[in-house]
Design a protein around this motif. Structure first.
Motif, PDB file in Angstrom:
ATOM      1  N   GLN A 138     112.719 103.094  68.948  1.00 10.98           N
ATOM      2  CA  GLN A 138     112.636 102.987  70.414  1.00 10.98           C
ATOM      3  C   GLN A 138     113.971 102.479  70.960  1.00 10.98           C
ATOM      4  OE1 GLN A 138     109.682 103.838  71.588  1.00 10.98           O
ATOM      5  NE2 GLN A 138     109.603 103.119  73.697  1.00 10.98           N
ATOM      6  N   VAL A 139     114.663 103.318  71.723  1.00 12.35           N
ATOM      7  CA  VAL A 139     115.997 102.928  72.217  1.00 12.35           C
ATOM      8  C   VAL A 139     116.132 103.272  73.694  1.00 12.35           C
ATOM      9  CG1 VAL A 139     117.132 103.270  69.977  1.00 12.35           C
ATOM     10  CG2 VAL A 139     116.997 105.180  71.604  1.00 12.35           C
ATOM     11  N   PHE A 140     117.153 102.750  74.331  1.00 12.37           N
ATOM     12  CA  PHE A 140     117.547 103.215  75.666  1.00 12.37           C
ATOM     13  C   PHE A 140     118.534 104.362  75.473  1.00 12.37           C
ATOM     14  CE2 PHE A 140     116.927  98.521  76.500  1.00 12.37           C
ATOM     15  CZ  PHE A 140     115.689  98.665  77.106  1.00 12.37           C
ATOM     16  N   LEU A 141     118.271 105.496  76.113  1.00 13.94           N
ATOM     17  CA  LEU A 141     119.120 106.674  75.923  1.00 13.94           C
ATOM     18  C   LEU A 141     119.338 107.363  77.257  1.00 13.94           C
ATOM     19  CD1 LEU A 141     118.802 109.299  73.091  1.00 13.94           C
ATOM     20  CD2 LEU A 141     119.069 110.043  75.441  1.00 13.94           C
ATOM     21  N   THR A 142     120.568 107.770  77.506  1.00 11.66           N
ATOM     22  CA  THR A 142     120.844 108.590  78.681  1.00 11.66           C
ATOM     23  C   THR A 142     121.892 109.634  78.306  1.00 11.66           C
ATOM     24  OG1 THR A 142     121.287 108.512  81.075  1.00 11.66           O
ATOM     25  CG2 THR A 142     122.736 107.214  79.679  1.00 11.66           C
ATOM     26  N   LEU A 143     122.079 110.614  79.157  1.00 12.67           N
ATOM     27  CA  LEU A 143     123.087 111.653  78.918  1.00 12.67           C
ATOM     28  C   LEU A 143     124.215 111.504  79.922  1.00 12.67           C
ATOM     29  CD1 LEU A 143     120.800 114.774  78.384  1.00 12.67           C
ATOM     30  CD2 LEU A 143     122.146 113.586  76.637  1.00 12.67           C
ATOM     31  N   ALA A 144     125.433 111.734  79.451  1.00 15.92           N
ATOM     32  CA  ALA A 144     126.582 111.704  80.354  1.00 15.92           C
ATOM     33  C   ALA A 144     127.550 112.796  79.931  1.00 15.92           C
ATOM     34  CB  ALA A 144     127.264 110.339  80.312  1.00 15.92           C
ATOM     35  N   PRO A 145     128.222 113.428  80.905  1.00 13.55           N
ATOM     36  CA  PRO A 145     129.203 114.465  80.548  1.00 13.55           C
ATOM     37  C   PRO A 145     130.453 113.823  79.951  1.00 13.55           C
ATOM     38  CG  PRO A 145     129.207 114.092  82.917  1.00 13.55           C
ATOM     39  CD  PRO A 145     128.103 113.242  82.354  1.00 13.55           C
ATOM     40  N   SER A 146     130.941 114.389  78.846  1.00 15.96           N
ATOM     41  CA  SER A 146     132.178 113.888  78.257  1.00 15.96           C
ATOM     42  C   SER A 146     133.351 114.728  78.734  1.00 15.96           C
ATOM     43  CB  SER A 146     132.098 113.946  76.736  1.00 15.96           C
ATOM     44  OG  SER A 146     133.386 113.748  76.186  1.00 15.96           O
ATOM     45  N   HIS A 147     134.296 114.055  79.361  1.00 13.63           N
ATOM     46  CA  HIS A 147     135.480 114.705  79.920  1.00 13.63           C
ATOM     47  C   HIS A 147     136.304 115.375  78.817  1.00 13.63           C
ATOM     48  CE1 HIS A 147     138.194 115.147  83.295  1.00 13.63           C
ATOM     49  NE2 HIS A 147     139.212 114.747  82.563  1.00 13.63           N
TER      50      HIS A 147
ATOM     51  N   VAL B  96     127.069 114.219  76.275  1.00 18.97           N
ATOM     52  CA  VAL B  96     126.868 113.379  75.096  1.00 18.97           C
ATOM     53  C   VAL B  96     125.768 112.363  75.394  1.00 18.97           C
ATOM     54  CG1 VAL B  96     129.244 113.590  74.253  1.00 18.97           C
ATOM     55  CG2 VAL B  96     128.648 111.724  75.797  1.00 18.97           C
ATOM     56  N   GLU B  97     125.110 111.916  74.331  1.00 21.32           N
ATOM     57  CA  GLU B  97     124.112 110.866  74.481  1.00 21.32           C
ATOM     58  C   GLU B  97     124.787 109.506  74.486  1.00 21.32           C
ATOM     59  OE1 GLU B  97     121.418 111.462  71.199  1.00 21.32           O
ATOM     60  OE2 GLU B  97     120.244 112.938  72.312  1.00 21.32           O
ATOM     61  N   LEU B  98     124.253 108.592  75.249  1.00 18.51           N
ATOM     62  CA  LEU B  98     124.654 107.183  75.194  1.00 18.51           C
ATOM     63  C   LEU B  98     123.391 106.393  74.843  1.00 18.51           C
ATOM     64  CD1 LEU B  98     126.844 106.884  78.437  1.00 18.51           C
ATOM     65  CD2 LEU B  98     127.665 107.005  76.080  1.00 18.51           C
ATOM     66  N   ILE B  99     123.462 105.647  73.747  1.00 22.89           N
ATOM     67  CA  ILE B  99     122.263 105.006  73.200  1.00 22.89           C
ATOM     68  C   ILE B  99     122.519 103.513  72.997  1.00 22.89           C
ATOM     69  CG2 ILE B  99     120.642 105.015  71.253  1.00 22.89           C
ATOM     70  CD1 ILE B  99     121.696 107.877  70.619  1.00 22.89           C
ATOM     71  N   ILE B 100     121.586 102.700  73.454  1.00 25.46           N
ATOM     72  CA  ILE B 100     121.673 101.250  73.218  1.00 25.46           C
ATOM     73  C   ILE B 100     120.346 100.767  72.642  1.00 25.46           C
ATOM     74  CG2 ILE B 100     121.965  98.970  74.272  1.00 25.46           C
ATOM     75  CD1 ILE B 100     123.716 100.204  76.371  1.00 25.46           C
ATOM     76  N   SER B 101     120.431  99.914  71.648  1.00 26.58           N
ATOM     77  CA  SER B 101     119.227  99.307  71.097  1.00 26.58           C
ATOM     78  C   SER B 101     118.733  98.201  72.022  1.00 26.58           C
ATOM     79  CB  SER B 101     119.518  98.721  69.719  1.00 26.58           C
ATOM     80  OG  SER B 101     118.441  97.893  69.336  1.00 26.58           O
ATOM     81  N   PRO B 102     117.426  98.169  72.304  1.00 25.93           N
ATOM     82  CA  PRO B 102     116.873  97.097  73.147  1.00 25.93           C
ATOM     83  C   PRO B 102     117.090  95.708  72.534  1.00 25.93           C
ATOM     84  CG  PRO B 102     115.238  98.821  72.722  1.00 25.93           C
ATOM     85  CD  PRO B 102     116.400  99.104  71.840  1.00 25.93           C
ATOM     86  N   GLU B 103     117.441  95.666  71.239  1.00 21.35           N
ATOM     87  CA  GLU B 103     117.707  94.369  70.609  1.00 21.35           C
ATOM     88  C   GLU B 103     118.884  93.642  71.249  1.00 21.35           C
ATOM     89  OE1 GLU B 103     117.227  95.133  65.926  1.00 21.35           O
ATOM     90  OE2 GLU B 103     118.279  96.742  66.988  1.00 21.35           O
ATOM     91  N   TYR B 104     119.824  94.422  71.810  1.00 19.56           N
ATOM     92  CA  TYR B 104     121.085  93.802  72.236  1.00 19.56           C
ATOM     93  C   TYR B 104     121.361  93.910  73.732  1.00 19.56           C
ATOM     94  CZ  TYR B 104     121.359  94.056  67.239  1.00 19.56           C
ATOM     95  OH  TYR B 104     121.043  93.945  65.905  1.00 19.56           O
ATOM     96  N   LEU B 105     120.371  94.389  74.481  1.00 16.49           N
ATOM     97  CA  LEU B 105     120.530  94.391  75.940  1.00 16.49           C
ATOM     98  C   LEU B 105     119.149  94.170  76.543  1.00 16.49           C
ATOM     99  CD1 LEU B 105     122.821  94.743  77.991  1.00 16.49           C
ATOM    100  CD2 LEU B 105     122.125  97.110  78.236  1.00 16.49           C
ATOM    101  N   SER B 106     119.005  93.042  77.207  1.00 18.14           N
ATOM    102  CA  SER B 106     117.666  92.710  77.688  1.00 18.14           C
ATOM    103  C   SER B 106     117.693  92.299  79.142  1.00 18.14           C
ATOM    104  CB  SER B 106     117.090  91.583  76.821  1.00 18.14           C
ATOM    105  OG  SER B 106     118.038  90.564  76.640  1.00 18.14           O
ATOM    106  N   GLY B 107     116.510  92.212  79.730  1.00 19.45           N
ATOM    107  CA  GLY B 107     116.377  91.814  81.124  1.00 19.45           C
ATOM    108  C   GLY B 107     117.005  90.447  81.340  1.00 19.45           C
ATOM    109  N   GLY B 108     117.650  90.265  82.484  1.00 20.36           N
ATOM    110  CA  GLY B 108     118.260  88.982  82.786  1.00 20.36           C
ATOM    111  C   GLY B 108     119.738  88.916  82.433  1.00 20.36           C
ATOM    112  N   GLU B 109     120.208  89.859  81.580  1.00 22.79           N
ATOM    113  CA  GLU B 109     121.633  89.862  81.245  1.00 22.79           C
ATOM    114  C   GLU B 109     122.452  90.267  82.477  1.00 22.79           C
ATOM    115  OE1 GLU B 109     123.148  89.069  78.347  1.00 22.79           O
ATOM    116  OE2 GLU B 109     122.044  89.913  76.642  1.00 22.79           O
TER     117      GLU B 109
END
Lengths: 189, 189
Positions: free
Chosen positions: B90-99, B105-118
């Motif tokens: 289970q991850v945070f994932l979004t798509l962004a155009p690569s110049h 390209v996908e941009l993926i962050i693990s919820p382990e290292y980015l949480s509410g309140g940051e």
């Protein structure tokens, strides 16, 4: 005990099958203070080998290589895994198996930034089988450069990388040398 | 004149079509001394925004983000473009155009290292159209974090990124703001 060893015991996880999760401080989230200490230590260990350039592979080699290069006062080149449009058509390219991706990846360096006569210090996050580092060695040798040292943050000794690099007959330094990851345990050299 | 501006004039190349080649000191070969100066300057500009974490995207955002985070005493998280085996399902994932890659390209962050309140400070090498940075903004907002600042080494003002980020109503700082790249010339703000 080395700072990286302490941190592995505190925040690393042994996922089984020799997979060590260190993405809380090395290869997803990065602790700049730890990288600074590691860069300083690797720079000290390689202070006398006459390196003229630091070489690494994107992605997770960048942080330790940058910090090491900073303390040595050298530029760092990171091999790209895909060719950006800003790179010339003629490049140095080799293939290496990616442990975490489960497939072969390209390692590409522009001849603009690695030339004959350079003395190259390779820095990476992991020394496991040695396959990525041997890819960097091939690229540097193709460029006519000489490899003078290899340094990593974490070595998984049981994967045989040190033996695979032995024929180069150059210093290989790792800040945390893991000898076994049986069960939940992580043992150091 | 800012150190990055000087360096662009000395070692950068205008390849035409708005493409600036800076792979001799930023995104293939990296000058750690320059990155250190840039990190210190960006940290100074964002000293008072209360950031709790620095966020960037692999690959070429890592060096400036690491150096900035080091001066702020914060951890840095780099969004991955492919999911390593050490990341949870289970991850945070979004798509962004690569110049530079000419595709999404996908941009993926693990919820382990980015949480509410940051409170997140985004650092990247380039601000061009703003598409990659807006991808990071979406990831952080999905995690429940707040974006408090955006800093880059080089801004290509004529690509409209600053306007695309204006609705966030937060400070946007770039060390070199290029207003035009007509002909061979590179003009700064």
């Amino acid at each position: 005990m080395e700072p990286v060893e302490k941190r592995i015991l505190k925040d690393g996880s042994n996922l089984g099958n020799g997979i060590l999760k260190v993405d809380g401080f090395i290869n997803h989230q990065v602790d700049p203070g730890l990288m600074d200490v590691c860069g300083q230590e690797l720079a000290a260990r390689f202070a006398d080998i006459g390196a003229t350039k630091v070489l690494t592979a994107e992605i997770s080699g960048i942080a330790p290589a940058l910090m090491t290069a900073r303390y040595l006062g050298l530029s760092v080149v990171y091999a790209r895994k895909s060719k950006p449009i800003t790179m010339p058509d003629q490049v140095f390219l080799t293939l290496a198996p990616s442990h975490t991706k489960g497939r072969m990846v390209e390692l590409i360096i522009s001849p603009e930034y690695l030339s004959g006569g350079e003395k190259v210090l390779i820095i990476d996050d992991f020394l496991a089988s040695g396959a990525t580092i041997l890819g960097l060695v091939r690229l540097a040798q193709t460029a006519g450069a000489t490899i003078v040292g290899i340094g990593t943050l974490i070595e998984k000794e049981f994967e045989g990388g040190r033996q695979a690099l032995a024929h180069l007959n150059i210093p290989v330094e790792s800040l945390a040398r893991i000898t076994s990851m049986e069960g939940d345990e992580i043992r150091f050299y």
